[in-house]
Design a protein around this motif. Structure first.
Motif, PDB file in Angstrom:
ATOM      1  N   ASP A 198       0.843  -1.191   0.000  1.00 14.21           N
ATOM      2  CA  ASP A 198       0.000   0.000   0.000  1.00 14.21           C
ATOM      3  C   ASP A 198       0.882   1.246   0.000  1.00 14.21           C
ATOM      4  O   ASP A 198       1.729   1.411   0.882  1.00 14.21           O
ATOM      5  CB  ASP A 198      -0.897   0.010   1.238  1.00 14.21           C
ATOM      6  CG  ASP A 198      -1.931   1.116   1.195  1.00 14.21           C
ATOM      7  OD1 ASP A 198      -1.524   2.292   1.266  1.00 14.21           O
ATOM      8  OD2 ASP A 198      -3.125   0.804   1.093  1.00 14.21           O
ATOM      9  N   PRO A 199       0.734   2.132  -1.004  1.00 14.65           N
ATOM     10  CA  PRO A 199       1.635   3.284  -1.085  1.00 14.65           C
ATOM     11  C   PRO A 199       1.444   4.298   0.029  1.00 14.65           C
ATOM     12  O   PRO A 199       2.341   5.091   0.306  1.00 14.65           O
ATOM     13  CB  PRO A 199       1.280   3.898  -2.454  1.00 14.65           C
ATOM     14  CG  PRO A 199      -0.122   3.461  -2.718  1.00 14.65           C
ATOM     15  CD  PRO A 199      -0.239   2.092  -2.103  1.00 14.65           C
ATOM     16  N   ASP A 200       0.299   4.265   0.688  1.00 15.51           N
ATOM     17  CA  ASP A 200       0.041   5.220   1.767  1.00 15.51           C
ATOM     18  C   ASP A 200       0.502   4.713   3.121  1.00 15.51           C
ATOM     19  O   ASP A 200       1.007   5.474   3.947  1.00 15.51           O
ATOM     20  CB  ASP A 200      -1.448   5.553   1.821  1.00 15.51           C
ATOM     21  CG  ASP A 200      -1.935   6.235   0.548  1.00 15.51           C
ATOM     22  OD1 ASP A 200      -1.194   7.091   0.020  1.00 15.51           O
ATOM     23  OD2 ASP A 200      -3.034   5.902   0.088  1.00 15.51           O
ATOM     24  N   THR A 201       0.322   3.407   3.361  1.00 12.48           N
ATOM     25  CA  THR A 201       0.643   2.859   4.683  1.00 12.48           C
ATOM     26  C   THR A 201       1.921   2.025   4.708  1.00 12.48           C
ATOM     27  O   THR A 201       2.487   1.805   5.773  1.00 12.48           O
ATOM     28  CB  THR A 201      -0.510   1.973   5.180  1.00 12.48           C
ATOM     29  OG1 THR A 201      -0.623   0.820   4.327  1.00 12.48           O
ATOM     30  CG2 THR A 201      -1.822   2.744   5.171  1.00 12.48           C
ATOM     31  N   GLY A 202       2.341   1.536   3.533  1.00  7.09           N
ATOM     32  CA  GLY A 202       3.501   0.650   3.486  1.00  7.09           C
ATOM     33  C   GLY A 202       3.186  -0.778   3.883  1.00  7.09           C
ATOM     34  O   GLY A 202       4.089  -1.611   3.995  1.00  7.09           O
ATOM     35  N   VAL A 203       1.908  -1.100   4.084  1.00  8.46           N
ATOM     36  CA  VAL A 203       1.510  -2.442   4.515  1.00  8.46           C
ATOM     37  C   VAL A 203       1.396  -3.365   3.297  1.00  8.46           C
ATOM     38  O   VAL A 203       0.834  -2.996   2.262  1.00  8.46           O
ATOM     39  CB  VAL A 203       0.179  -2.405   5.288  1.00  8.46           C
ATOM     40  CG1 VAL A 203      -0.325  -3.815   5.593  1.00  8.46           C
ATOM     41  CG2 VAL A 203       0.351  -1.614   6.579  1.00  8.46           C
ATOM     42  N   ALA A 204       1.928  -4.577   3.457  1.00  7.03           N
ATOM     43  CA  ALA A 204       1.937  -5.546   2.369  1.00  7.03           C
ATOM     44  C   ALA A 204       0.669  -6.386   2.360  1.00  7.03           C
ATOM     45  O   ALA A 204       0.101  -6.685   3.416  1.00  7.03           O
ATOM     46  CB  ALA A 204       3.154  -6.463   2.487  1.00  7.03           C
TER      47      ALA A 204
ATOM     48  N   GLY B 159      -0.134  -7.787   5.969  1.00  5.65           N
ATOM     49  CA  GLY B 159      -0.395  -6.984   7.152  1.00  5.65           C
ATOM     50  C   GLY B 159       0.850  -6.402   7.786  1.00  5.65           C
ATOM     51  O   GLY B 159       0.752  -5.675   8.783  1.00  5.65           O
ATOM     52  N   ARG B 160       2.019  -6.674   7.234  1.00  4.23           N
ATOM     53  CA  ARG B 160       3.272  -6.170   7.801  1.00  4.23           C
ATOM     54  C   ARG B 160       3.762  -4.945   7.044  1.00  4.23           C
ATOM     55  O   ARG B 160       3.541  -4.806   5.843  1.00  4.23           O
ATOM     56  CB  ARG B 160       4.364  -7.244   7.743  1.00  4.23           C
ATOM     57  CG  ARG B 160       4.094  -8.444   8.634  1.00  4.23           C
ATOM     58  CD  ARG B 160       5.246  -9.445   8.555  1.00  4.23           C
ATOM     59  NE  ARG B 160       5.035 -10.566   9.442  1.00  4.23           N
ATOM     60  CZ  ARG B 160       5.382 -10.598  10.729  1.00  4.23           C
ATOM     61  NH1 ARG B 160       5.979  -9.553  11.280  1.00  4.23           N
ATOM     62  NH2 ARG B 160       5.141 -11.662  11.478  1.00  4.23           N
ATOM     63  N   HIS B 161       4.469  -4.065   7.771  1.00  7.05           N
ATOM     64  CA  HIS B 161       5.218  -2.986   7.128  1.00  7.05           C
ATOM     65  C   HIS B 161       6.517  -3.624   6.624  1.00  7.05           C
ATOM     66  O   HIS B 161       7.568  -3.546   7.252  1.00  7.05           O
ATOM     67  CB  HIS B 161       5.493  -1.855   8.119  1.00  7.05           C
ATOM     68  CG  HIS B 161       4.254  -1.111   8.522  1.00  7.05           C
ATOM     69  ND1 HIS B 161       3.394  -1.580   9.504  1.00  7.05           N
ATOM     70  CD2 HIS B 161       3.707   0.045   8.058  1.00  7.05           C
ATOM     71  CE1 HIS B 161       2.384  -0.735   9.644  1.00  7.05           C
ATOM     72  NE2 HIS B 161       2.549   0.261   8.773  1.00  7.05           N
ATOM     73  N   LEU B 162       6.403  -4.280   5.477  1.00  5.09           N
ATOM     74  CA  LEU B 162       7.388  -5.274   5.073  1.00  5.09           C
ATOM     75  C   LEU B 162       8.764  -4.678   4.804  1.00  5.09           C
ATOM     76  O   LEU B 162       9.780  -5.240   5.233  1.00  5.09           O
ATOM     77  CB  LEU B 162       6.877  -6.016   3.833  1.00  5.09           C
ATOM     78  CG  LEU B 162       7.591  -7.317   3.485  1.00  5.09           C
ATOM     79  CD1 LEU B 162       7.544  -8.293   4.647  1.00  5.09           C
ATOM     80  CD2 LEU B 162       6.953  -7.942   2.245  1.00  5.09           C
TER      81      LEU B 162
ATOM     82  N   GLY C  49       2.581  -0.944  -7.336  1.00  6.62           N
ATOM     83  CA  GLY C  49       2.149  -2.280  -7.693  1.00  6.62           C
ATOM     84  C   GLY C  49       0.689  -2.381  -8.078  1.00  6.62           C
ATOM     85  O   GLY C  49       0.137  -3.466  -8.124  1.00  6.62           O
ATOM     86  N   PHE C  50       0.037  -1.265  -8.368  1.00  2.00           N
ATOM     87  CA  PHE C  50      -1.374  -1.294  -8.745  1.00  2.00           C
ATOM     88  C   PHE C  50      -1.579  -0.930 -10.213  1.00  2.00           C
ATOM     89  O   PHE C  50      -2.596  -1.270 -10.790  1.00  2.00           O
ATOM     90  CB  PHE C  50      -2.187  -0.342  -7.857  1.00  2.00           C
ATOM     91  CG  PHE C  50      -2.274  -0.797  -6.424  1.00  2.00           C
ATOM     92  CD1 PHE C  50      -3.257  -1.692  -6.021  1.00  2.00           C
ATOM     93  CD2 PHE C  50      -1.374  -0.345  -5.481  1.00  2.00           C
ATOM     94  CE1 PHE C  50      -3.347  -2.117  -4.704  1.00  2.00           C
ATOM     95  CE2 PHE C  50      -1.453  -0.759  -4.158  1.00  2.00           C
ATOM     96  CZ  PHE C  50      -2.438  -1.658  -3.768  1.00  2.00           C
ATOM     97  N   ALA C  51      -0.652  -0.213 -10.824  1.00  7.26           N
ATOM     98  CA  ALA C  51      -0.815   0.188 -12.222  1.00  7.26           C
ATOM     99  C   ALA C  51      -0.693  -1.025 -13.136  1.00  7.26           C
ATOM    100  O   ALA C  51       0.115  -1.925 -12.905  1.00  7.26           O
ATOM    101  CB  ALA C  51       0.242   1.233 -12.602  1.00  7.26           C
ATOM    102  N   GLY C  52      -1.518  -1.051 -14.180  1.00  4.93           N
ATOM    103  CA  GLY C  52      -1.427  -2.129 -15.159  1.00  4.93           C
ATOM    104  C   GLY C  52      -2.179  -3.385 -14.799  1.00  4.93           C
ATOM    105  O   GLY C  52      -2.139  -4.367 -15.551  1.00  4.93           O
ATOM    106  N   GLU C  53      -2.900  -3.391 -13.675  1.00  4.21           N
ATOM    107  CA  GLU C  53      -3.569  -4.619 -13.238  1.00  4.21           C
ATOM    108  C   GLU C  53      -4.876  -4.838 -13.997  1.00  4.21           C
ATOM    109  O   GLU C  53      -5.978  -4.665 -13.474  1.00  4.21           O
ATOM    110  CB  GLU C  53      -3.803  -4.576 -11.725  1.00  4.21           C
ATOM    111  CG  GLU C  53      -2.537  -4.720 -10.908  1.00  4.21           C
ATOM    112  CD  GLU C  53      -1.867  -6.079 -11.077  1.00  4.21           C
ATOM    113  OE1 GLU C  53      -2.482  -7.008 -11.641  1.00  4.21           O
ATOM    114  OE2 GLU C  53      -0.713  -6.211 -10.643  1.00  4.21           O
ATOM    115  N   ILE C  54      -4.733  -5.232 -15.247  1.00  5.08           N
ATOM    116  CA  ILE C  54      -5.873  -5.441 -16.126  1.00  5.08           C
ATOM    117  C   ILE C  54      -6.748  -6.612 -15.680  1.00  5.08           C
ATOM    118  O   ILE C  54      -7.919  -6.699 -16.041  1.00  5.08           O
ATOM    119  CB  ILE C  54      -5.380  -5.671 -17.577  1.00  5.08           C
ATOM    120  CG1 ILE C  54      -6.540  -5.726 -18.565  1.00  5.08           C
ATOM    121  CG2 ILE C  54      -4.511  -6.915 -17.669  1.00  5.08           C
ATOM    122  CD1 ILE C  54      -6.119  -5.852 -20.011  1.00  5.08           C
TER     123      ILE C  54
END
Length: 302
Positions: free
Chosen positions: A66-72, A82-85, A146-151
């Motif tokens: 998550d780009p806002d929280t850093g949570v995986a 759920g971790r700040h990986l 990791g969200f762009a391009g997720e067709i």
């Protein structure tokens, strides 16, 4: 040297990288999916066994940060979700850590050393266990989240195919939505489609080989598969203006299937190409490792 890791739900693939063209695959280790301490232990061992001490460790991850929280979120690797990986791995391993989605790493590898070389915009499309994608613009990922391009996800799958005289159900996707391309156009999706059309449980590889051999049922399934996938992919091309769409994943091993998809997509886009647009991926080494290497080397100044 950058230690590269391609983290999947089944295995961790490890490599040592000194340049994007010098990525030496070292080992493949079962992924400790439910034990974070064991997961970290595998990585510590890999660092200790490296030929030279790595400057950083770069990950291609079957999941997103998550780009806002850093949570995986990694559905197939519960111990990471759920971790700040990045923060936790940096502390545990004592090295700079670079994380990126596996589809993004694939797209980056194809853009820089694969089928996308020489193109300003490259779309990397994965057709395997799932449907995924990544976008590279002028050699760089369009973003790192990791969200762009997720067709593969979102209600984009056409259900009423008038030309083929068929109406499909709204298949439920693993992401919780209905009408996703992932549910119909992945390898498992092609099998689900064949089962719906013909009442037969057939492996996707056998469906494709049957289509190539002229089997009528397989041909029907592939025709529907092409119709469902090609329209949304054509829209992606119209939005991005990609110079090439590089296809990886298990279904891409059939060059005939990729060529048929290329013809279907090029017939529905605004730009006219006198060459293939949708092509098989070209990276000979694991593209996830190459993409991780490119990110790690660029971010550490190597």
């Amino acid at each position: 040297m950058i230690l590269c890791c391609d983290i999947g739900g089944t295995a961790i693939k490890l490599a040592e990288a000194r340049s994007p063209h010098d990525v030496a695959v070292k080992s493949r280790i079962p992924t400790p999916t439910h034990d974070f301490a064991a997961f970290v232990g595998v990585l510590r061992t890999a660092i200790l066994e490296s030929a030279t001490p790595p400057r950083a460790i770069a990950f291609s991850l079957a999941g997103v940060i998550d780009p806002d929280t850093g949570v995986a979120t990694a559905a197939n690797i519960p111990c990471l979700s759920g971790r700040h990986l990045q923060k936790e791995l940096t502390i545990s391993l004592g090295l700079p850590v670079i994380l990126a989605n596996d589809a993004d790493c694939f797209a980056l590898a194809e853009a820089q050393v694969g089928a996308g070389r020489g193109h300003d915009v490259v779309f990397g499309l994965i057709l395997g266990t799932g449907v995924g994608g990544g976008v590279v613009v002028r050699g760089q990922l369009i973003n790192r989240a990791g969200f762009a391009g997720e067709i593969g996800h979102g209600p984009a799958a056409q259900r009423i195919l008038s030309d083929l005289d068929i109406t499909l159900p709204a298949f439920l996707c693993g992401c919780g939505l209905t009408g996703c391309l992932d549910a119909v156009c992945s390898a498992r999706g092609m099998e689900r489609l064949h089962r719906h059309l013909h009442g037969q449980d057939v492996d996707s590889r056998d469906i494709v080989s049957g289509w190539q051999a002229g089997n009528a049922d397989a041909a029907r399934t592939v025709a529907v598969w092409l119709a469902v996938l090609s329209g949304p992919l054509a829209m992606v091309e119209n939005v991005l203006g990609a110079g090439v769409i590089a296809v990886g994943g298990g279904l891409s091993t059939s060059h005939a299937l990729v060529a048929a998809l290329d013809v279907a997509v090029r017939g529905q886009i605004l730009r006219r190409f006198d060459r293939p647009l949708v092509v098989p991926a070209q990276c000979a080494v694991e593209p996830g490792l190459i993409g991780a290497a490119i990110l790690g080397l660029s971010l550490t100044g190597n």
